[in-house]
Design a protein around this motif. Structure first.
Motif, PDB file in Angstrom:
ATOM      1  N   ASP A 594       0.838  -1.203   0.000  1.00 18.95           N
ATOM      2  CA  ASP A 594       0.000   0.000   0.000  1.00 18.95           C
ATOM      3  C   ASP A 594       0.873   1.254   0.000  1.00 18.95           C
ATOM      4  O   ASP A 594       0.536   2.263  -0.654  1.00 18.95           O
ATOM      5  CB  ASP A 594      -0.932   0.000   1.209  1.00 18.95           C
ATOM      6  N   LYS A 595       1.972   1.234   0.734  1.00 14.00           N
ATOM      7  CA  LYS A 595       2.883   2.388   0.735  1.00 14.00           C
ATOM      8  C   LYS A 595       3.447   2.617  -0.659  1.00 14.00           C
ATOM      9  O   LYS A 595       3.610   3.765  -1.100  1.00 14.00           O
ATOM     10  CB  LYS A 595       4.010   2.163   1.728  1.00 14.00           C
ATOM     11  N   ARG A 599       3.203   5.899  -3.252  1.00 19.11           N
ATOM     12  CA  ARG A 599       4.365   6.520  -3.907  1.00 19.11           C
ATOM     13  C   ARG A 599       4.201   6.556  -5.428  1.00 19.11           C
ATOM     14  O   ARG A 599       5.120   6.952  -6.126  1.00 19.11           O
ATOM     15  CB  ARG A 599       5.638   5.744  -3.559  1.00 19.11           C
ATOM     16  N   ARG A 600       3.074   6.060  -5.929  1.00 17.08           N
ATOM     17  CA  ARG A 600       2.818   5.943  -7.373  1.00 17.08           C
ATOM     18  C   ARG A 600       3.742   4.914  -8.025  1.00 17.08           C
ATOM     19  O   ARG A 600       4.045   5.008  -9.209  1.00 17.08           O
ATOM     20  CB  ARG A 600       2.970   7.291  -8.092  1.00 17.08           C
ATOM     21  N   ALA A 601       4.206   3.964  -7.261  1.00 20.97           N
ATOM     22  CA  ALA A 601       5.095   2.921  -7.774  1.00 20.97           C
ATOM     23  C   ALA A 601       4.273   1.679  -8.103  1.00 20.97           C
ATOM     24  O   ALA A 601       3.669   1.064  -7.214  1.00 20.97           O
ATOM     25  CB  ALA A 601       6.171   2.586  -6.754  1.00 20.97           C
ATOM     26  N   THR A 602       4.231   1.337  -9.374  1.00 24.78           N
ATOM     27  CA  THR A 602       3.525   0.128  -9.801  1.00 24.78           C
ATOM     28  C   THR A 602       4.422  -1.086  -9.560  1.00 24.78           C
ATOM     29  O   THR A 602       5.586  -1.106  -9.952  1.00 24.78           O
ATOM     30  CB  THR A 602       3.162   0.212 -11.286  1.00 24.78           C
ATOM     31  N   ARG A 624      -4.542  -4.274  -5.049  1.00 17.97           N
ATOM     32  CA  ARG A 624      -4.248  -3.102  -4.226  1.00 17.97           C
ATOM     33  C   ARG A 624      -3.394  -2.083  -4.969  1.00 17.97           C
ATOM     34  O   ARG A 624      -3.552  -0.877  -4.777  1.00 17.97           O
ATOM     35  CB  ARG A 624      -3.506  -3.538  -2.953  1.00 17.97           C
ATOM     36  N   ASN A 625      -2.465  -2.586  -5.815  1.00 16.73           N
ATOM     37  CA  ASN A 625      -1.471  -1.688  -6.406  1.00 16.73           C
ATOM     38  C   ASN A 625      -1.782  -1.323  -7.853  1.00 16.73           C
ATOM     39  O   ASN A 625      -1.350  -0.262  -8.329  1.00 16.73           O
ATOM     40  CB  ASN A 625      -0.091  -2.361  -6.322  1.00 16.73           C
ATOM     41  N   GLY A 626      -2.464  -2.191  -8.552  1.00 19.16           N
ATOM     42  CA  GLY A 626      -2.722  -1.916  -9.959  1.00 19.16           C
ATOM     43  C   GLY A 626      -1.650  -2.435 -10.892  1.00 19.16           C
ATOM     44  O   GLY A 626      -1.709  -2.192 -12.111  1.00 19.16           O
ATOM     45  N   GLY A 627      -0.693  -3.134 -10.326  1.00 18.85           N
ATOM     46  CA  GLY A 627       0.364  -3.686 -11.167  1.00 18.85           C
ATOM     47  C   GLY A 627      -0.085  -4.954 -11.880  1.00 18.85           C
ATOM     48  O   GLY A 627      -1.218  -5.419 -11.743  1.00 18.85           O
TER      49      GLY A 627
END
Length: 652
Positions: A594-595, A599-602, A624-627
């Motif tokens: 989540d962190k 940070r906008r890190a995929t 959760r991240n969208g990656g």
């Protein structure tokens, strides 16, 4: 300056190009990138030999040839040839004497026949008794002299290779010269033991007796080595016989030396040689299984060659502690395999030396390590492998749809599209117009251009990225055979960023029960951790700190793993492992995910196993991240990671 040219006789090919040691490193790299250590990779290369235009035989090829020669020598003949010939000549002489005595009715003839009947069965004892016998038959006398000449030649040839030919037609002067040679040789050895010997003494000795030594030794040490190996082979021949054969031949040898007046000199020489070379196998039996009876000199030669081949085989195997190529005796290689094998061996020795001298290998505390220069080379090799499997994309490696005129020229061009702001490539545009037939003739020559003729110079917007590659180092990676692919991928990505995106900040993070940052120069020699635990939580913590140090960089996070998290970092800094994963481990790991999202890190995950628990976890990470989640085979892992990284960079 004057030059003289002559016929080429021996030695390495003077016209051969120097060996490119980078090719040797690439050959080692195949093994290293597959998980081998530099020491084992170098050893495997030396065993295989050098490929390509400068092909050289490896240790394995030489070893096979040595074993073949040993087998041929063992099947060449048997050791009792001299005894067999001596018995045959003795029986012939006795038979000729009996034929001469039979017609004579005198008591003297019957007495002589009785003496012949009472001769010992032992060949040596029978010859000793007949040495004072007055032969009636001239043919028998000649046969007996032939027997004594045979023994003299064979016994001396067993000690000095070549004396058999020198004594083919013996005369008192020849034997006296042999006696004088042995006396001078023993004196020279005594002088050397007192530290008084000089090279001039040896040169003087060889000037007088050099024709008796076909090996042409250059100094006393070489002469001692030649004589000691032959003397040891003679002892091995005796040790290889049956007790009766050994006793009979030993008696023949001693008797022959006594009659030649060489017994004392030979004893002195044998003691001196044994004292100087006690390391030789003096009494180790060796069996020959052939049918052909070998003379004593030939049998000793065969056993001498067998001993050389046995020692050479041990050295070529290189399977003992502290084994080095310097342990291989070049003289033994030359004797057994010829000059070309010596050149091959020297080329193999040069590899290790050149790899160190040219800065690819480093010895530290007796351990062989790769230098950063070698790691860069291996990274480039891994990257070439990846790109060779990627489908060819559009022209230009980093085409940016939104790149403007302020971008850096890549050297490529592409057809103009509506909305492009890149500078026009005038030369290519005009060439396209000419090729399409748009040339006008008249008072002035011109080129008619259409929209399809225009090309723009491709530019690359040099936006920097903070790249984190998280590589699983846990024991399961080795068990599944995926660790080598993961290491190759890390090297390839490191090389790609260093060569194509030098403005990026890349960090490779390895994780097992703990996580740690991996430096570029330790990637190639890196091995998996034989511990339990997949602490992705700790790895994401370290990756987050790297991204925070580069707030203006575009974040890129790639995770390579074959299992769900089974460990986390506790407040006291210790690792907590539990399987199946505890709720706390999953909760803390997903909190770091989540962190990363904030940070906008995929986070793109490359999973190397198909476990249901792992699928469930990575699906939750993607939600959760969208990656994205990839499930490549180990062979295509590098292709997936590099192509995904390039996609992310182009998208940015």
């Amino acid at each position: 300056m004057a030059f003289r040219y002559g016929e080429y006789h021996d030695g390495p090919d003077p016209l051969a190009p120097p060996y490119d040691v980078r090719a040797a490193l690439d050959e080692m790299g195949d093994a290293i990138l597959s998980g081998s250590t530099p020491v084992h990779a170098l050893r495997d290369l030396l065993k295989r030999g050098l490929p390509g235009a400068q092909e050289r035989r490896g240790l394995d090829d030489m070893l096979r040839e040595v074993r073949r020669r040993r087998r041929d020598l063992r099947e060449r003949g048997r050791l009792d040839g001299t005894l067999e010939r001596a018995r045959a000549l003795l029986d012939k002489a006795i038979g000729q004497e009996r034929a001469e005595l039979f017609p004579d009715p005198s008591d003297d003839a019957r007495l002589r026949e009785a003496g012949l009947d009472a001769l010992p069965e032992d060949t040596a004892s029978a010859i000793q008794e007949l040495s004072t016998y007055e032969w009636r038959s001239n043919a028998a006398r000649q046969t007996f002299e032939e027997l004594r000449d045979l023994l003299r030649r064979e016994v001396l040839d067993s000690q000095f290779r070549g004396l058999r030919d020198a004594l083919a037609n013996p005369d008192p002067e020849a034997m006296e010269r042999v006696r004088q040679m042995m006396s001078d040789l023993n004196d020279m050895l005594d002088k050397d033991s007192r530290g008084e010997h000089t090279q001039a003494d040896f040169d003087s000795f060889m000037a007088k007796y050099g024709d008796l030594f076909p090996e042409k030794p250059r100094n006393l040490d070489e002469l001692v080595d030649i004589l000691a190996r032959r003397a040891a082979a003679t002892q091995r021949m005796l040790a290889s016989m049956t007790p009766r054969q050994r006793e009979e031949l030993s008696n023949l040898i001693n008797q022959t030396l006594d009659q030649a007046g060489l017994s004392d000199q030979m004893r002195r020489l044998g003691e001196a040689l044994y004292a100087r070379r006690p390391d030789l196998a003096w009494n180790a039996p060796e069996r020959l299984t052939g049918d052909e009876p070998l003379g004593m000199g030939d049998a000793v030669t065969a056993l001498e060659e067998l001993a050389d081949l046995t020692q050479l085989e041990t050295a070529l195997r290189q399977d003992y502690p502290g084994a080095r190529l310097d342990d291989i005796d070049e003289a033994a290689v030359r004797r057994a395999l010829g000059r070309s094998a010596v050149d091959d061996l020297e080329a193999l020795k040069r590899i290790e030396r050149e790899l160190e001298e040219q800065g690819y290998l480093l010895r530290r505390r007796g351990k062989l390590e790769l230098t950063p220069k070698a790691v860069r080379r291996l990274g480039e090799t891994a990257l070439r492998r990846v790109f060779s499997s990627l489908d060819a994309g559009r022209r230009g490696d980093h085409d940016q749809h939104d790149a403007g005129s302020a971008g850096e020229l890549t050297g490529s061009s592409r057809p103009w599209r509506f909305g492009d702001e890149q500078p026009l490539d005038v030369v290519r545009t005009l060439v396209n117009g000419v090729r399409s037939g748009g040339v006008t003739l008249g008072d002035r020559v011109g080129v008619r251009l259409s929209v399809d003729d225009f090309e723009v110079a491709e530019t690359e917007r040099r936006s920097a990225a903070a790249v984190c590659l998280l590589v699983d180092l846990s024991y399961s990676m080795a068990l599944r055979g995926t660790w080598a692919a993961a290491k190759q991928t890390a090297l390839a990505l490191q090389a790609l960023v260093a060569s194509k995106f030098p403005q990026d900040a890349v960090q490779i993070i390895g994780f097992s029960n703990y996580a740690r940052v991996l430096q570029p120069d330790e990637l190639a020699g890196l091995d998996w951790d034989m511990v339990q635990g997949t602490n992705l939580h700790h790895a994401l913590l370290i990756a987050g700190r790297h991204l925070d140090r580069h707030p203006d960089f575009e974040p890129v996070v790639l995770v390579v793993t074959d299992g769900e998290p089974t460990a986390h970092l506790m407040r006291n800094g210790r690792s907590a492992f539990e399987w199946p994963p505890s709720h706390e481990t999953l909760e803390l790991t997903l909190a770091e995910v989540d962190k990363m999202t904030r940070r906008r890190a995929t986070i793109n995950v490359f999973m190397l196993a198909a476990d249901d628990r792992l699928k469930e976890f990575v699906d939750e990470v993607a939600r959760r991240n969208g990656g994205r989640v990839f499930s490549p085979s180990a062979e295509r892992l590098g292709e997936y990671v590099v192509s995904d990284f390039l996609r992310l960079r182009r998208a940015r």
